[in-house]
Write a protein that holds these residues in place. Structure first.
Motif, PDB file in Angstrom:
ATOM      1  N   LEU A 131      72.384  57.659   8.754  1.00 28.06           N
ATOM      2  CA  LEU A 131      71.237  56.988   8.136  1.00 28.06           C
ATOM      3  C   LEU A 131      70.750  57.748   6.911  1.00 28.06           C
ATOM      4  N   SER A 132      70.772  59.064   6.997  1.00 30.07           N
ATOM      5  CA  SER A 132      70.204  59.873   5.921  1.00 30.07           C
ATOM      6  C   SER A 132      71.047  59.849   4.649  1.00 30.07           C
ATOM      7  N   ARG A 133      72.348  59.684   4.771  1.00 25.24           N
ATOM      8  CA  ARG A 133      73.208  59.706   3.578  1.00 25.24           C
ATOM      9  C   ARG A 133      72.749  58.700   2.531  1.00 25.24           C
ATOM     10  N   GLU A 134      72.482  57.508   2.952  1.00 24.75           N
ATOM     11  CA  GLU A 134      72.098  56.448   2.014  1.00 24.75           C
ATOM     12  C   GLU A 134      70.651  56.587   1.552  1.00 24.75           C
ATOM     13  N   VAL A 135      69.741  56.816   2.480  1.00 23.11           N
ATOM     14  CA  VAL A 135      68.329  56.810   2.112  1.00 23.11           C
ATOM     15  C   VAL A 135      67.901  58.055   1.341  1.00 23.11           C
ATOM     16  N   MET A 136      68.604  59.159   1.490  1.00 23.81           N
ATOM     17  CA  MET A 136      68.245  60.379   0.765  1.00 23.81           C
ATOM     18  C   MET A 136      68.502  60.242  -0.734  1.00 23.81           C
ATOM     19  N   GLN A 137      69.292  59.262  -1.119  1.00 20.98           N
ATOM     20  CA  GLN A 137      69.563  59.032  -2.528  1.00 20.98           C
ATOM     21  C   GLN A 137      68.384  58.358  -3.227  1.00 20.98           C
ATOM     22  N   GLU A 138      67.488  57.790  -2.436  1.00 20.66           N
ATOM     23  CA  GLU A 138      66.324  57.109  -3.002  1.00 20.66           C
ATOM     24  C   GLU A 138      65.240  58.122  -3.364  1.00 20.66           C
ATOM     25  N   PRO A 139      64.845  58.154  -4.631  1.00 19.93           N
ATOM     26  CA  PRO A 139      63.815  59.110  -5.046  1.00 19.93           C
ATOM     27  C   PRO A 139      62.515  58.896  -4.248  1.00 19.93           C
TER      28      PRO A 139
END
Length: 78
Positions: free
Chosen positions: A34-42
């Motif tokens: 889950l974190s891989r994708e959402v961590m890219q969001e500033p």
């Protein structure tokens, strides 16, 4: 394969209904993905950080203990 769309509330209810061993497994297996994708969001980390701090507070671990643990883990990886 057919997928059924569920709401966040339905998903949350289903996960909360799991036995504790399965909750632990879900967290450990799903969180990295889950974190891989959402961590890219500033800005997402700024939303997540207070949640993590509250989890730490409720666990009885203080920030100093967390820093010591992180330091030990970092040394092991090097």
């Amino acid at each position: 394969m057919e997928f059924t769309v569920v709401t966040v509330e339905e998903l949350k209810s289903a996960v909360l209904a799991l036995p504790i061993a399965e909750k632990k497994s879900f967290i450990l297996e799903a969180l990295p993905e889950l974190s891989r994708e959402v961590m890219q969001e500033p800005g997402f980390m700024m939303q997540l950080f207070p949640v993590l701090l509250q989890i730490l507070k409720e666990s009885g671990m203080d920030l100093q203990q967390l820093l010591q643990l992180a330091s030990m883990m970092n040394q092991q990886q090097q």
